[in-house]
Design a protein around this motif. Structure first.
Motif, PDB file in Angstrom:
ATOM      1  N   SER A 398       0.825  -1.220   0.000  1.00 44.33           N
ATOM      2  CA  SER A 398       0.000   0.000   0.000  1.00 44.33           C
ATOM      3  C   SER A 398       0.852   1.261   0.000  1.00 44.33           C
ATOM      4  O   SER A 398       0.487   2.261  -0.603  1.00 44.33           O
ATOM      5  N   ALA A 399       1.986   1.214   0.761  1.00 46.75           N
ATOM      6  CA  ALA A 399       2.812   2.424   0.891  1.00 46.75           C
ATOM      7  C   ALA A 399       4.289   2.070   0.847  1.00 46.75           C
ATOM      8  O   ALA A 399       4.700   1.006   1.298  1.00 46.75           O
ATOM      9  N   ILE A 400       5.058   2.993   0.278  1.00 47.76           N
ATOM     10  CA  ILE A 400       6.517   2.902   0.287  1.00 47.76           C
ATOM     11  C   ILE A 400       7.015   4.068   1.127  1.00 47.76           C
ATOM     12  O   ILE A 400       6.545   5.201   0.966  1.00 47.76           O
ATOM     13  N   ILE A 401       7.934   3.777   2.052  1.00 40.46           N
ATOM     14  CA  ILE A 401       8.419   4.813   2.961  1.00 40.46           C
ATOM     15  C   ILE A 401       9.932   4.931   2.820  1.00 40.46           C
ATOM     16  O   ILE A 401      10.641   3.926   2.849  1.00 40.46           O
ATOM     17  N   ARG A 417       3.882  14.429  -3.189  1.00 40.68           N
ATOM     18  CA  ARG A 417       2.782  15.030  -3.950  1.00 40.68           C
ATOM     19  C   ARG A 417       2.283  14.098  -5.053  1.00 40.68           C
ATOM     20  O   ARG A 417       1.176  14.248  -5.540  1.00 40.68           O
ATOM     21  N   SER A 418       3.151  13.146  -5.467  1.00 38.03           N
ATOM     22  CA  SER A 418       2.807  12.252  -6.582  1.00 38.03           C
ATOM     23  C   SER A 418       3.852  11.131  -6.578  1.00 38.03           C
ATOM     24  O   SER A 418       4.799  11.168  -5.782  1.00 38.03           O
ATOM     25  N   TRP A 419       3.709  10.158  -7.486  1.00 38.00           N
ATOM     26  CA  TRP A 419       4.731   9.101  -7.583  1.00 38.00           C
ATOM     27  C   TRP A 419       6.092   9.719  -7.933  1.00 38.00           C
ATOM     28  O   TRP A 419       7.094   9.462  -7.262  1.00 38.00           O
ATOM     29  N   ASN A 420       6.138  10.551  -8.969  1.00 38.93           N
ATOM     30  CA  ASN A 420       7.431  11.111  -9.372  1.00 38.93           C
ATOM     31  C   ASN A 420       8.041  11.966  -8.264  1.00 38.93           C
ATOM     32  O   ASN A 420       9.247  11.965  -8.058  1.00 38.93           O
ATOM     33  N   PRO A 478       1.772   2.145  -5.100  1.00 33.98           N
ATOM     34  CA  PRO A 478       1.766   2.508  -3.681  1.00 33.98           C
ATOM     35  C   PRO A 478       1.957   4.017  -3.535  1.00 33.98           C
ATOM     36  O   PRO A 478       2.565   4.658  -4.395  1.00 33.98           O
ATOM     37  N   LYS A 479       1.448   4.579  -2.436  1.00 31.34           N
ATOM     38  CA  LYS A 479       1.696   5.990  -2.124  1.00 31.34           C
ATOM     39  C   LYS A 479       3.082   6.072  -1.479  1.00 31.34           C
ATOM     40  O   LYS A 479       3.512   5.140  -0.792  1.00 31.34           O
ATOM     41  N   ILE A 480       3.767   7.212  -1.686  1.00 31.05           N
ATOM     42  CA  ILE A 480       5.144   7.326  -1.194  1.00 31.05           C
ATOM     43  C   ILE A 480       5.251   8.368  -0.081  1.00 31.05           C
ATOM     44  O   ILE A 480       4.720   9.477  -0.203  1.00 31.05           O
ATOM     45  N   PHE A 481       5.962   7.987   0.992  1.00 32.45           N
ATOM     46  CA  PHE A 481       6.121   8.835   2.178  1.00 32.45           C
ATOM     47  C   PHE A 481       7.599   8.920   2.571  1.00 32.45           C
ATOM     48  O   PHE A 481       8.426   8.135   2.102  1.00 32.45           O
ATOM     49  N   ASN A 482       7.896   9.858   3.475  1.00 33.15           N
ATOM     50  CA  ASN A 482       9.235   9.936   4.067  1.00 33.15           C
ATOM     51  C   ASN A 482       9.092  10.096   5.579  1.00 33.15           C
ATOM     52  O   ASN A 482       8.202  10.806   6.041  1.00 33.15           O
ATOM     53  N   CYS A 513      -3.402   6.606   2.749  1.00 42.22           N
ATOM     54  CA  CYS A 513      -3.553   5.709   1.582  1.00 42.22           C
ATOM     55  C   CYS A 513      -5.026   5.469   1.293  1.00 42.22           C
ATOM     56  O   CYS A 513      -5.422   5.297   0.146  1.00 42.22           O
ATOM     57  N   ASP A 514      -5.840   5.421   2.366  1.00 40.20           N
ATOM     58  CA  ASP A 514      -7.269   5.162   2.201  1.00 40.20           C
ATOM     59  C   ASP A 514      -8.078   6.446   2.080  1.00 40.20           C
ATOM     60  O   ASP A 514      -9.307   6.396   2.084  1.00 40.20           O
ATOM     61  N   GLY A 515      -7.400   7.593   2.025  1.00 40.14           N
ATOM     62  CA  GLY A 515      -8.106   8.863   1.899  1.00 40.14           C
ATOM     63  C   GLY A 515      -8.981   9.185   3.107  1.00 40.14           C
ATOM     64  O   GLY A 515     -10.011   9.840   2.987  1.00 40.14           O
ATOM     65  N   GLU A 516      -8.554   8.690   4.299  1.00 41.72           N
ATOM     66  CA  GLU A 516      -9.393   8.873   5.493  1.00 41.72           C
ATOM     67  C   GLU A 516      -9.002  10.071   6.336  1.00 41.72           C
ATOM     68  O   GLU A 516      -9.651  10.356   7.333  1.00 41.72           O
ATOM     69  N   VAL A 517      -7.912  10.742   5.979  1.00 42.75           N
ATOM     70  CA  VAL A 517      -7.471  11.856   6.811  1.00 42.75           C
ATOM     71  C   VAL A 517      -6.890  12.963   5.930  1.00 42.75           C
ATOM     72  O   VAL A 517      -6.301  12.696   4.882  1.00 42.75           O
TER      73      VAL A 517
END
Ligand SMILES: Nc1nc2c(ncn2[C@@H]2O[C@H](COP(=O)(O)OP(=O)(O)OP(=O)(O)O)[C@@H](O)[C@H]2O)c(=O)[nH]1
Ligand SMILES: O=C([O-])CC(=O)C(=O)O
Ligand SMILES: [Mn+2]
Length: 591
Positions: A398-401, A417-420, A478-482, A513-517
């Motif tokens: 679901s997510a890459i950190i 902000r996006s995959w790139n 997957p959505k990307i975070f740091n 990831c689920d758009g809940e927050v």
């Protein structure tokens, strides 16, 4: 064990080179491994530990000059220098083979050649790959049989195929001046000489599963990454998986095995470990990205591991484990390392083998265990091992950190902000160096995707491959975070409690990831609203939280200048998409 002509021919060639007295094929049977443990104890290569307290556990010490990976002696031997890129050390393959063969020639004389067939990933999984390592070290055989799946079953799956990776390890006389860890990505070959330290000689790990595999992955359309894989189970029983890339000794094992805080446990949250160091990922039939852990064991940092910081890791080491370069408690023949507990053994043997009084020795400013001392423990021991660990298809991500050790500038967590933009964030990862590699510790360096020491080809092409994977995965990516667990206060203390409390951050990530927050848009990406990080049960003020979520545009303007400088190395191999992301960041922080 096999009629595979390519394997038999290569072994004949290597045998003629290194000249062993005998050849032993590792079949994966417990009887054979037990006989080897006995032999290693008789020769002094290993020490059998207290079998009541630590059943099946052994102790090993490497040469004091051979305790970590050696990045300046790690070479990528591609035919064209440009293909190794600006971040790798390169040597012409013909010259490298000659240099290595001159070192290896006759080095097994009077010794045994062990042939280890191994699978990276569940045997027969469509995501798995096979290697054969030749070694003259029983320690390597025993470690490989914990870290990978070894033996006859691997040969049976391989059959006549030529799709396997050659690995030659020669311990030689562990001369640091002749130590070389060489990858030949175009030949599927690895040669490692004059070392016996895990990261340099367990060839399935960094050499194959990252350096060779990253090159294969680019050519075959998948990803080989320095990432843990974990599953978070919510109170409804749903499990979501995340992968996280942090540089060596920056917290992958700890995050992968974390214990949820009390309040979360009470609600029914659980964390499941799939992997703690390496992830191989491919697009699945449903279009999502799926990850497997190619390993079968944990080669973890011992110091700092204790019943409070990481009980799951500690429990994993209580049977069938090999300890390397930790200290020994001579009273009961067990092991000890810094912060295992508050009682360093009085009757101790420090990691180099000298008998010392533990508390006095530490009071004089010494360490009993080497900072990069390690345990090699079977994944099967891990109390929180995921039920999906053996799933040949892997788990959906679901997510890459991304993350690293940053005393300031980088907030606790933010979303790209996006995959790139996420690829950009991964590419600019900075982290303080650690004891996992030889050299200075605590210096901030850029370590893109935590792959700086492990990317087997041109890093600019690697960035491009990441961009292309985003195109292939589209809206299923997957959505990307740091994240950054390592912000410090004026006194140099870590501000965020970290460890199990990192679940509070993972919870926000999964909700995003689920758009809940909701989130706050900043110049670098989306940062949580302070009230959306659950601090229940934690003695931590919202004000302090705000301070580590803050984005200081002036600091980020400096960061952008550093990135611009770093990016110069890649010349025209830097993907235009990343150049555009950097320009975007610059304009936003300077707005
Ligand atoms: N402050 C703080 N320290 C942490 C945290 N997680 C891990 N550490 C420390 O980081 C060090 C290394 O952690 P590991 O989990 O072994 O690192 P790793 O990334 O698995 O390391 P490699 O095996 O080298 O790839 C240990 O000393 C931990 O105590 C955290 O959340 N906060
Ligand atoms: O390879 C090693 O020696 C251990 C390790 O996981 C790393 O350094 O990232
Ligand atoms: Mn690692």
């Amino acid at each position: 064990m096999t009629n595979n002509k390519t394997i038999l021919a290569w072994i004949d060639e290597m045998k003629a080179l290194v000249n062993p007295d005998q050849i032993v094929w590792i079949d994966g049977s417990e009887e054979q491994l037990e006989a080897l443990r006995k032999e290693a104890c008789e020769s002094g290569e290993m020490i059998k530990l207290n079998q009541e307290k630590l059943p099946g556990c052994y102790y090993h010490r490497t040469a004091p000059n051979d305790v970590a990976r050696v990045e300046d002696r790690t070479l990528i031997c591609s035919r064209k220098e440009e293909d190794a890129g600006p971040t790798n050390h390169w040597k012409d393959p013909q010259e490298a083979y000659k240099m290595l063969y001159d070192i290896a020639r006759g080095s097994y004389k009077g010794r045994t050649m062990y042939v280890i067939p191994y699978s990276m990933g569940p045997v027969g999984s469509p995501l798995a790959k096979i290697g054969v390592e030749l070694t003259d070290s029983i320690y390597v055989v025993l470690n490989m049989s914990i870290m990978t799946r070894v033996g006859q079953k691997v040969m049976d799956v391989l059959g006549d195929s030529n799709d396997w990776v050659r690995g030659l390890h020669c311990k030689c006389d562990v001369d640091p001046e002749k130590r070389w860890i060489c990858q030949f990505p175009e030949d599927n070959t690895i040669i490692s000489v004059n070392s016996a330290y895990g990261g340099n000689v367990l060839l399935g790990k960094k050499c194959f599963a990252l350096r060779i595999a990253s090159y294969q992955a680019k050519n075959e359309g998948w990803m080989a990454e320095h990432m843990l894989i974990l599953g978070v189970e919510n109170p409804k029983g749903e499990v979501k998986y995340v992968c996280a890339a942090f540089p060596s000794a920056c917290g992958k094992t700890n995050l992968a095995m974390m214990i949820p805080p009390e309040g979360y446990k009470a609600k029914g949250y659980k964390v499941w470990t799939v992997g703690d160091d390496i992830a191989w990922m491919r697009k699945g039939e449903d279009g999502r990205l799926y990850a497997i852990n190619p390993e079968n064991g944990f080669f973890g940092v011992a110091p700092g591991t204790n019943m409070k910081s990481n009980p799951n890791a500690l429990i994993s080491t209580q049977k069938g484990t090999i300890f390397t370069n930790v200290a020994r408690n001579l009273d009961d023949n067990t092991v000890w390392w810094e912060s295992l507990d508050k009682n360093p053994p009085v009757n101790a043997e420090e990691w180099k083998g000298a008998k010392v009084n533990g508390p006095e020795y530490i009071a004089e400013g010494n360490k009993l265990a080497h900072p990069n001392s390690r345990f090699t423990a079977p994944t099967a021991n891990c109390p929180c091992l995921s039920s999906e660990f053996e799933n040949p298809k892997g788990v959906p991500v679901s997510a890459i950190i991304f993350g690293g050790r940053r005393p300031d500038t980088v907030p606790l967590v933010y979303q790209s902000r996006s995959w790139n933009n996420g690829v950009f964030i991964g590419s600019i990862t900075g982290s303080e160096t650690t004891a996992a590699a030889a050299g200075a510790v605590g210096v901030v360096r850029r370590d893109p995707m935590a792959m700086l020491p492990f990317c087997g080809y041109h890093m600019g092409d690697y960035f491009k491959h990441w961009i292309e994977m985003g195109e292939v995965l589209g809206d299923k990516a997957p959505k990307i975070f740091n994240v950054n667990w390592f912000r410090v206060d004026e006194d140099g203390h870590f501000i965020w409690p970290g460890f199990g409390d990192n679940l509070r951050v993972l919870e926000w990530i999964l909700k995003r990831c689920d758009g809940e927050v909701d989130a706050v848009e900043t110049a670098i990406g989306y940062v949580p609203k302070a009230e959306d990080i659950n601090l229940e049960g934690l003695d931590f003020s919202v004000e302090t939280l705000k301070s580590i979520l803050a984005v200081d545009n002036a600091k980020w303007a400096k960061e952008a200048t550093g990135v611009e400088e770093f990016y110069k190395k890649f010349g025209d191999k830097l993907p235009a998409e990343l150049r555009a992301e950097l320009e975007g960041l610059k304009s936003r922080v300077n707005a």
